[in-house]
Design an enzyme around this catalytic site. Structure first.
Site, PDB file in Angstrom:
ATOM      1  N   ILE A  50     -43.326  20.399  -0.112  1.00 19.16           N
ATOM      2  CA  ILE A  50     -44.048  21.314   0.780  1.00 19.16           C
ATOM      3  C   ILE A  50     -45.539  21.328   0.478  1.00 19.16           C
ATOM      4  O   ILE A  50     -46.362  21.526   1.394  1.00 19.16           O
ATOM      5  CB  ILE A  50     -43.438  22.742   0.709  1.00 19.16           C
ATOM      6  CG1 ILE A  50     -43.974  23.604   1.852  1.00 19.16           C
ATOM      7  CG2 ILE A  50     -43.702  23.378  -0.649  1.00 19.16           C
ATOM      8  CD1 ILE A  50     -43.663  23.087   3.236  1.00 19.16           C
ATOM      9  N   GLU A  79     -38.206  28.783   1.832  1.00 21.70           N
ATOM     10  CA  GLU A  79     -37.443  29.458   0.777  1.00 21.70           C
ATOM     11  C   GLU A  79     -37.081  28.503  -0.352  1.00 21.70           C
ATOM     12  O   GLU A  79     -37.080  27.284  -0.188  1.00 21.70           O
ATOM     13  CB  GLU A  79     -36.161  30.093   1.342  1.00 21.70           C
ATOM     14  CG  GLU A  79     -35.385  29.276   2.345  1.00 21.70           C
ATOM     15  CD  GLU A  79     -34.849  27.956   1.852  1.00 21.70           C
ATOM     16  OE1 GLU A  79     -34.354  27.902   0.699  1.00 21.70           O
ATOM     17  OE2 GLU A  79     -34.902  26.973   2.610  1.00 21.70           O
ATOM     18  N   GLY A 134     -35.182  22.446   2.552  1.00 24.34           N
ATOM     19  CA  GLY A 134     -35.699  23.811   2.508  1.00 24.34           C
ATOM     20  C   GLY A 134     -37.186  23.801   2.224  1.00 24.34           C
ATOM     21  O   GLY A 134     -37.895  22.862   2.597  1.00 24.34           O
ATOM     22  N   GLU A 135     -37.688  24.861   1.599  1.00 27.92           N
ATOM     23  CA  GLU A 135     -39.109  25.016   1.253  1.00 27.92           C
ATOM     24  C   GLU A 135     -39.993  25.233   2.468  1.00 27.92           C
ATOM     25  O   GLU A 135     -41.214  25.368   2.331  1.00 27.92           O
ATOM     26  CB  GLU A 135     -39.643  23.793   0.476  1.00 27.92           C
ATOM     27  CG  GLU A 135     -38.879  23.422  -0.767  1.00 27.92           C
ATOM     28  CD  GLU A 135     -39.432  22.165  -1.450  1.00 27.92           C
ATOM     29  OE1 GLU A 135     -40.478  21.634  -0.995  1.00 27.92           O
ATOM     30  OE2 GLU A 135     -38.820  21.712  -2.419  1.00 27.92           O
ATOM     31  N   GLY A 136     -39.443  25.192   3.687  1.00 23.68           N
ATOM     32  CA  GLY A 136     -40.258  25.175   4.898  1.00 23.68           C
ATOM     33  C   GLY A 136     -40.644  23.773   5.308  1.00 23.68           C
ATOM     34  O   GLY A 136     -41.450  23.585   6.228  1.00 23.68           O
TER      35      GLY A 136
END
Length: 338
Positions: free
Chosen positions: A105, A163, A305-307
């Site tokens: 990210i 997240e 995830g992580e955006g």
């Protein structure tokens, strides 16, 4: 400092009173799109993205200048049940990686020229194992909602909530099963890459959680409190906070969309300012997007995830807005209209 949302009722009221899209800005964007040097509809979904962005930013509409990514991190007590391929301490280790710039990210944020904030919620303190009792008490739940609400930059022109939390796909599966029905197996996937035994454990854990909490799960926000993680509650708070500030939101993968789904079930129209950035490889994500009535911008097989998926999709938003605001009109370019 008092919480901006001191009670769940206050949070519900904020959702119900959230502003609608700006009709004048939407009309102006449609009028501009109609005279740009291209056949009508020739830019496909890029045109729809530009109109969506304009109707939420209103007078602030323009090229993408201030996107914000916020990664919320929380530890899940249910991780002790062996539902992940990674140990729970990875959550804290990845928070450190985000803060030193080493995660995926971080690289996507640089390419997008986005700010990146990392919000660790109660580090070192896992939520309760939700197969036995609610994941969060009311105070902890409100604190997480407020952390998300407060994290939104009111000057941002796009929000990407991300997240990190080992065990989060199990929580998301349980929450989706509570919100939309079906069997646990319909919503449980391999997450970080569990084997068949791990998948069976996850499915059993979700079934136990639904049996434990029973009828209490009929309230979407209560379902989020009982089954979600702190990072999921914070994402819900951020999405709601963005709506209150008229900041458009790109949703990330299965966990982010599960958090958003609690808002959608609590208040119809709560996600009008949101678009799905991508559809992930987590097998229940397409089912969840269908339940939310959302069509993803990308399908790249991501499951990080992580955006990260939404951040990749935000590059499309940036391209769409560059075209909408930078192209010449037929009159400006001296091009004959058809």
């Amino acid at each position: 400092m008092p919480l901006p949302m001191p009670s769940r009722d206050a949070f519900r009221a904020a959702l119900a009173e959230a502003p609608p899209p700006d009709a004048a800005a939407a009309a102006a964007a449609r009028a501009r799109d109609a005279v740009l040097t291209k056949p009508p509809g020739a830019l496909g979904r890029l045109e729809e993205i530009a109109l969506w962005h304009a109707e939420w930013l209103g007078p602030r509409r323009g090229p993408l200048r201030r996107p914000q990514i916020v990664v919320f991190a929380g530890e899940h007590g249910v991780a002790a049940r062996g539902v992940s391929a990674f140990p729970s301490e990875v959550t804290g280790q990845m928070v450190a990686n985000f803060r030193t710039g080493g995660a995926a990210i971080n690289q996507l944020a640089r390419v997008l020229e986005a700010s990146l904030d990392v919000v660790a919620l109660a580090p070192g303190l896992p939520t309760a194992d939700f197969t036995a009792r609610p994941a969060m008490d009311e105070a902890g739940f409100l604190a997480a909602l407020n952390a998300g609400w407060d994290a939104v930059d009111p000057e941002a022109d796009l929000l990407i909530p991300g997240e990190m939390g080992i065990g989060a796909t199990t929580a998301a599966a349980a929450l989706c099963c509570a919100l939309f029905g079906g069997a646990p197996a319909d919503w449980v996937g391999r997450g970080t890459g569990v084997d068949d035994d791990g998948l069976a454990r996850k499915t059993q854990v979700v079934a136990e959680a639904l049996a434990t909490h029973g009828a209490a799960l009929s309230d979407p926000l209560e379902a989020l409190r009982r089954l979600g993680g702190r990072e999921m509650a914070a994402m819900a708070g951020a999405i709601a906070g963005a709506r209150a500030r008229r900041v458009p939101v790109l949703l990330d993968g299965f966990i982010c969309c599960a958090a958003a789904a609690a808002l959608a079930r609590a208040t119809p129209g709560a996600l009008a300012h949101c678009r799905a950035g991508h559809v992930s490889a987590e097998r229940a994500h397409p089912r969840l997007l269908a339940a939310l009535g959302m069509e993803p911008l990308l399908d790249l097989g991501l499951r990080l995830g992580e955006g990260s998926g939404a951040a990749a999709a935000a590059l499309l938003v940036k391209a769409a807005l560059a075209c909408h605001h930078g192209m010449a009109s037929f009159a400006e370019a001296g091009v004959s209209e058809g």
